[in-house]
Design a protein around this motif. Structure first.
Motif, PDB file in Angstrom:
ATOM      1  N   ASP A 103     -31.480 -14.124  33.534  1.00 36.83           N
ATOM      2  CA  ASP A 103     -30.338 -15.038  33.540  1.00 36.83           C
ATOM      3  C   ASP A 103     -29.502 -14.992  34.817  1.00 36.83           C
ATOM      4  O   ASP A 103     -28.797 -15.954  35.133  1.00 36.83           O
ATOM      5  CB  ASP A 103     -29.417 -14.748  32.354  1.00 36.83           C
ATOM      6  CG  ASP A 103     -30.027 -15.180  31.030  1.00 36.83           C
ATOM      7  OD1 ASP A 103     -29.436 -14.872  29.985  1.00 36.83           O
ATOM      8  OD2 ASP A 103     -31.098 -15.832  31.054  1.00 36.83           O
ATOM      9  N   LEU A 104     -29.536 -13.860  35.533  1.00 33.64           N
ATOM     10  CA  LEU A 104     -28.596 -13.662  36.634  1.00 33.64           C
ATOM     11  C   LEU A 104     -29.260 -13.876  37.992  1.00 33.64           C
ATOM     12  O   LEU A 104     -30.471 -13.727  38.148  1.00 33.64           O
ATOM     13  CB  LEU A 104     -28.015 -12.244  36.571  1.00 33.64           C
ATOM     14  CG  LEU A 104     -27.300 -11.847  35.278  1.00 33.64           C
ATOM     15  CD1 LEU A 104     -26.823 -10.401  35.368  1.00 33.64           C
ATOM     16  CD2 LEU A 104     -26.147 -12.787  34.976  1.00 33.64           C
ATOM     17  N   SER A 105     -28.433 -14.191  38.944  1.00 32.66           N
ATOM     18  CA  SER A 105     -28.903 -14.266  40.332  1.00 32.66           C
ATOM     19  C   SER A 105     -29.171 -12.856  40.836  1.00 32.66           C
ATOM     20  O   SER A 105     -28.756 -11.860  40.236  1.00 32.66           O
ATOM     21  CB  SER A 105     -27.833 -14.932  41.200  1.00 32.66           C
ATOM     22  OG  SER A 105     -26.656 -14.124  41.225  1.00 32.66           O
ATOM     23  N   ASP A 106     -29.861 -12.769  41.968  1.00 34.96           N
ATOM     24  CA  ASP A 106     -30.174 -11.454  42.533  1.00 34.96           C
ATOM     25  C   ASP A 106     -28.911 -10.681  42.855  1.00 34.96           C
ATOM     26  O   ASP A 106     -28.844  -9.456  42.661  1.00 34.96           O
ATOM     27  CB  ASP A 106     -31.013 -11.611  43.798  1.00 34.96           C
ATOM     28  CG  ASP A 106     -32.417 -12.120  43.489  1.00 34.96           C
ATOM     29  OD1 ASP A 106     -33.092 -12.589  44.428  1.00 34.96           O
ATOM     30  OD2 ASP A 106     -32.833 -12.023  42.313  1.00 34.96           O
ATOM     31  N   GLU A 107     -27.877 -11.375  43.336  1.00 30.30           N
ATOM     32  CA  GLU A 107     -26.625 -10.707  43.697  1.00 30.30           C
ATOM     33  C   GLU A 107     -25.941 -10.120  42.470  1.00 30.30           C
ATOM     34  O   GLU A 107     -25.507  -8.963  42.477  1.00 30.30           O
ATOM     35  CB  GLU A 107     -25.694 -11.706  44.395  1.00 30.30           C
ATOM     36  CG  GLU A 107     -24.367 -11.089  44.829  1.00 30.30           C
ATOM     37  CD  GLU A 107     -23.455 -12.104  45.500  1.00 30.30           C
ATOM     38  OE1 GLU A 107     -22.313 -11.727  45.833  1.00 30.30           O
ATOM     39  OE2 GLU A 107     -23.885 -13.264  45.687  1.00 30.30           O
ATOM     40  N   LEU A 108     -25.853 -10.916  41.400  1.00 28.31           N
ATOM     41  CA  LEU A 108     -25.223 -10.415  40.174  1.00 28.31           C
ATOM     42  C   LEU A 108     -26.044  -9.293  39.545  1.00 28.31           C
ATOM     43  O   LEU A 108     -25.496  -8.330  39.002  1.00 28.31           O
ATOM     44  CB  LEU A 108     -25.045 -11.561  39.173  1.00 28.31           C
ATOM     45  CG  LEU A 108     -23.872 -12.510  39.419  1.00 28.31           C
ATOM     46  CD1 LEU A 108     -23.903 -13.667  38.428  1.00 28.31           C
ATOM     47  CD2 LEU A 108     -22.552 -11.755  39.303  1.00 28.31           C
TER      48      LEU A 108
ATOM     49  N   GLN B 203     -25.316  -6.084  41.208  1.00 30.60           N
ATOM     50  CA  GLN B 203     -24.027  -5.551  40.769  1.00 30.60           C
ATOM     51  C   GLN B 203     -24.152  -4.834  39.424  1.00 30.60           C
ATOM     52  O   GLN B 203     -23.557  -3.774  39.216  1.00 30.60           O
ATOM     53  CB  GLN B 203     -22.991  -6.679  40.680  1.00 30.60           C
ATOM     54  CG  GLN B 203     -22.631  -7.298  42.010  1.00 30.60           C
ATOM     55  CD  GLN B 203     -21.680  -8.473  41.860  1.00 30.60           C
ATOM     56  OE1 GLN B 203     -21.120  -8.714  40.780  1.00 30.60           O
ATOM     57  NE2 GLN B 203     -21.485  -9.228  42.935  1.00 30.60           N
ATOM     58  N   VAL B 204     -24.939  -5.420  38.524  1.00 30.35           N
ATOM     59  CA  VAL B 204     -25.158  -4.788  37.230  1.00 30.35           C
ATOM     60  C   VAL B 204     -25.856  -3.447  37.404  1.00 30.35           C
ATOM     61  O   VAL B 204     -25.462  -2.424  36.809  1.00 30.35           O
ATOM     62  CB  VAL B 204     -25.987  -5.713  36.300  1.00 30.35           C
ATOM     63  CG1 VAL B 204     -26.432  -4.957  35.047  1.00 30.35           C
ATOM     64  CG2 VAL B 204     -25.176  -6.936  35.909  1.00 30.35           C
ATOM     65  N   LEU B 205     -26.897  -3.435  38.223  1.00 26.65           N
ATOM     66  CA  LEU B 205     -27.659  -2.196  38.416  1.00 26.65           C
ATOM     67  C   LEU B 205     -26.812  -1.111  39.069  1.00 26.65           C
ATOM     68  O   LEU B 205     -26.984   0.085  38.783  1.00 26.65           O
ATOM     69  CB  LEU B 205     -28.906  -2.480  39.258  1.00 26.65           C
ATOM     70  CG  LEU B 205     -29.972  -3.361  38.588  1.00 26.65           C
ATOM     71  CD1 LEU B 205     -31.119  -3.653  39.555  1.00 26.65           C
ATOM     72  CD2 LEU B 205     -30.505  -2.697  37.322  1.00 26.65           C
ATOM     73  N   GLU B 206     -25.892  -1.516  39.972  1.00 25.15           N
ATOM     74  CA  GLU B 206     -24.997  -0.527  40.586  1.00 25.15           C
ATOM     75  C   GLU B 206     -24.065   0.084  39.548  1.00 25.15           C
ATOM     76  O   GLU B 206     -23.782   1.290  39.579  1.00 25.15           O
ATOM     77  CB  GLU B 206     -24.172  -1.194  41.701  1.00 25.15           C
ATOM     78  CG  GLU B 206     -24.985  -1.530  42.955  1.00 25.15           C
ATOM     79  CD  GLU B 206     -24.154  -2.271  43.988  1.00 25.15           C
ATOM     80  OE1 GLU B 206     -24.704  -2.602  45.059  1.00 25.15           O
ATOM     81  OE2 GLU B 206     -22.944  -2.510  43.725  1.00 25.15           O
ATOM     82  N   LYS B 207     -23.586  -0.729  38.606  1.00 26.02           N
ATOM     83  CA  LYS B 207     -22.668  -0.233  37.579  1.00 26.02           C
ATOM     84  C   LYS B 207     -23.353   0.744  36.610  1.00 26.02           C
ATOM     85  O   LYS B 207     -22.714   1.670  36.112  1.00 26.02           O
ATOM     86  CB  LYS B 207     -22.082  -1.408  36.781  1.00 26.02           C
ATOM     87  CG  LYS B 207     -21.081  -2.241  37.552  1.00 26.02           C
ATOM     88  CD  LYS B 207     -20.525  -3.351  36.664  1.00 26.02           C
ATOM     89  CE  LYS B 207     -19.508  -4.193  37.398  1.00 26.02           C
ATOM     90  NZ  LYS B 207     -18.973  -5.295  36.541  1.00 26.02           N
ATOM     91  N   VAL B 208     -24.639   0.509  36.331  1.00 26.01           N
ATOM     92  CA  VAL B 208     -25.322   1.317  35.318  1.00 26.01           C
ATOM     93  C   VAL B 208     -26.233   2.369  35.936  1.00 26.01           C
ATOM     94  O   VAL B 208     -26.982   3.036  35.221  1.00 26.01           O
ATOM     95  CB  VAL B 208     -26.139   0.425  34.356  1.00 26.01           C
ATOM     96  CG1 VAL B 208     -25.255  -0.625  33.724  1.00 26.01           C
ATOM     97  CG2 VAL B 208     -27.326  -0.230  35.061  1.00 26.01           C
TER      98      VAL B 208
ATOM     99  N   ALA C  54     -19.875 -14.247  33.581  1.00 27.35           N
ATOM    100  CA  ALA C  54     -19.521 -14.731  34.918  1.00 27.35           C
ATOM    101  C   ALA C  54     -20.518 -15.770  35.415  1.00 27.35           C
ATOM    102  O   ALA C  54     -20.141 -16.736  36.085  1.00 27.35           O
ATOM    103  CB  ALA C  54     -19.472 -13.545  35.891  1.00 27.35           C
ATOM    104  N   LYS C  55     -21.780 -15.606  35.082  1.00 23.06           N
ATOM    105  CA  LYS C  55     -22.808 -16.542  35.520  1.00 23.06           C
ATOM    106  C   LYS C  55     -22.667 -17.882  34.804  1.00 23.06           C
ATOM    107  O   LYS C  55     -22.721 -18.951  35.431  1.00 23.06           O
ATOM    108  CB  LYS C  55     -24.187 -15.938  35.250  1.00 23.06           C
ATOM    109  CG  LYS C  55     -25.354 -16.896  35.431  1.00 23.06           C
ATOM    110  CD  LYS C  55     -25.557 -17.286  36.866  1.00 23.06           C
ATOM    111  CE  LYS C  55     -26.813 -18.132  37.027  1.00 23.06           C
ATOM    112  NZ  LYS C  55     -27.001 -18.571  38.428  1.00 23.06           N
ATOM    113  N   ILE C  56     -22.507 -17.812  33.479  1.00 27.54           N
ATOM    114  CA  ILE C  56     -22.444 -19.036  32.680  1.00 27.54           C
ATOM    115  C   ILE C  56     -21.083 -19.698  32.808  1.00 27.54           C
ATOM    116  O   ILE C  56     -20.942 -20.926  32.715  1.00 27.54           O
ATOM    117  CB  ILE C  56     -22.749 -18.731  31.194  1.00 27.54           C
ATOM    118  CG1 ILE C  56     -24.103 -18.030  31.088  1.00 27.54           C
ATOM    119  CG2 ILE C  56     -22.736 -19.995  30.352  1.00 27.54           C
ATOM    120  CD1 ILE C  56     -25.265 -18.834  31.611  1.00 27.54           C
ATOM    121  N   GLY C  57     -20.027 -18.875  33.020  1.00 28.48           N
ATOM    122  CA  GLY C  57     -18.688 -19.433  33.176  1.00 28.48           C
ATOM    123  C   GLY C  57     -17.964 -19.632  31.873  1.00 28.48           C
ATOM    124  O   GLY C  57     -16.989 -20.386  31.824  1.00 28.48           O
TER     125      GLY C  57
END
Length: 435
Positions: free
Chosen positions: A413-418, A421-426, A336-339
């Motif tokens: 690689d990711l923004s703070d927002e992304l 989101q990753v940390l919430e999922k895991v 999603a970050k890289i597109g």
């Protein structure tokens, strides 16, 4: 001292000189154990081959002639057996030497070297996990090693090829020391099998044999009711390993009567050994009937719970699913970050391919799927190639290492927002992994 050498990243040889075991050597380099050797390696390899009937007598004789010649014996093994069979033999010998080293009673000396160049180099294992497993086994096996009572088949059917073989060898009553002498497997593996079979009820302790062949009033032999060792009992001294010597070729045939026995051709030492080996308590000195002695032995065997639950495929799959949840979340977020679809998969695959030597064998030929998840069955196949006692710790450490590196990649690689989101999922992956 082995662990300290690993933590310090030393390169060298740890030597333990023991009057019972001879000289034992462990070679370390770069935080890993690369080799473990003893002076009777070739004798013990020949003993295993002889007991397994893997080779005809004439080939065994030719192999025996190669023993003692530097570098020639292992080459001769590869010429006589399949490559995978030789590798398994050598790995088991490495493991047994390390097991024996942990029980060495003498002072350990360290000699630094520039590089390790010795026969039977072993790589791809988790050295610290292996040390942990062998230390647990050594502590758990003390009561079993210390018992002179024969083992008999229990009331529960054994499972697995190795378990069935051990039970068959105990069909007519066999002591632990004689079992290890007759088996084609290394002693530490037999000890683990005996513990597991006792816990499962597939083996049971018989009562002690009479120390002097005394007779009951009716003329038949009697059995003393001396108590069997409980799980909490400790043996004062490390049991010696004289019983593992190559007595088939050096002393002829004879009868093993206990843990510290050696083959006795004429029986002249049997009375003395029995006298020194054990004495029944005064309260149990009277003759008892066989059923009572057997019941006492069976009751004691129930307390021999030495090992924890085995690490099965279902447990391994649960841990791999936790790992996959993290890898999928990181891979999807990077895409999603890289597109561009596939970017996250490629980045995570690099992490897998870059696993350290300790965990590389677990992820050998493993390619991340397009959804960012590992092929579970392929990882399990690699895991099964390692000894069973390593499975839990190896998978746990490998999964933790890969997750930490994946989250580190994501944080870069990711923004703070992304990343949030990753940390919430895991969230909670540590608890689900059992960390």
């Amino acid at each position: 001292m082995v662990r300290a050498s690993l933590e310090d990243g030393r390169t060298g040889c740890l030597t333990a000189s023991d009057t019972d075991l001879g000289v034992l050597q462990v070679y370390v380099m770069g935080g890993e154990i690369l080799a473990a050797r003893s002076g009777d390696d070739e004798v013990q390899l020949l003993r295993c081959l002889r007991a397994s009937a893997a080779l005809p007598p004439d080939q065994l004789e030719r192999l025996a002639k190669e023993s003692g010649a530097a570098g020639q014996f292992i080459d001769a093994l590869y010429n006589a057996l399949r490559e995978e069979d030789v590798q398994e033999l050598l790995h088991e010998r490495f493991r047994e030497n390390l097991f024996r080293f942990l029980g060495a009673a003498r002072e350990i000396a360290f000699e630094p070297v520039d590089a390790v160049f010795v026969p039977n180099i072993q790589i791809g294992h988790d050295s610290r996990a292996l040390l942990d497993d062998l230390a647990i086994l050594r502590d758990s096996a003390r009561p079993v090693q210390g018992s002179r009572a024969p083992l008999l088949p229990g009331t529960v059917a054994a499972s697995g090829a190795s378990g069935l073989q051990v039970v068959e060898l105990c069909r007519n009553g066999t002591t632990v020391s004689e079992l290890m002498r007759r088996s084609a497997r290394e002693p530490n593996r037999i000890l683990q099998d005996v513990i597991d079979l006792l816990n499962a009820g597939a083996l049971k302790w018989d009562s002690y044999p009479p120390p002097s062949g005394k007779q009951a009033d009716g003329g038949g032999p009697v059995r003393d009711s001396a108590p069997l060792p409980a799980a909490s009992a400790r043996v004062e001294d490390e049991p010696d390993l004289d019983a593992f010597g190559d007595y088939d070729t050096t002393r002829g045939e004879g009868t093993f009567t206990g843990l510290r026995d050696v083959v006795d051709l004429d029986g002249s030492q049997a009375e003395e050994r029995h006298g020194d080996g054990w004495q029944a308590p005064a309260a149990a000195s009277e003759a008892v009937e066989l059923p009572e002695a057997t019941a006492a032995a069976s009751a004691t065997a129930v307390s021999l719970n030495f090992s924890g639950p085995r690490f099965g495929d279902d447990d391994a799959r649960k841990k791999l699913e936790v790992l996959n949840d993290v890898l999928e979340a990181v891979s999807t977020a990077v895409d999603a970050k890289i597109g561009g679809a596939g970017t996250g998969q490629a980045r995570v695959q690099l992490l897998i391919d870059g696993s350290s030597g300790t965990f590389a064998a677990l992820f050998n030929n493993v390619e991340l799927r397009s959804d960012g998840r590992l092929p579970v069955e392929l990882v399990l196949k690699n895991l099964r190639k390692r000894p069973g006692t390593e499975h839990r710790r190896l998978l746990q450490r490998a999964a933790t290492d890969l997750i930490e590196r994946a989250l580190s990649l994501a944080s870069e690689d990711l923004s703070d927002e992304l990343m949030e989101q990753v940390l919430e999922k895991v969230a909670g992956y540590q608890q689900r992994l059992g960390i």
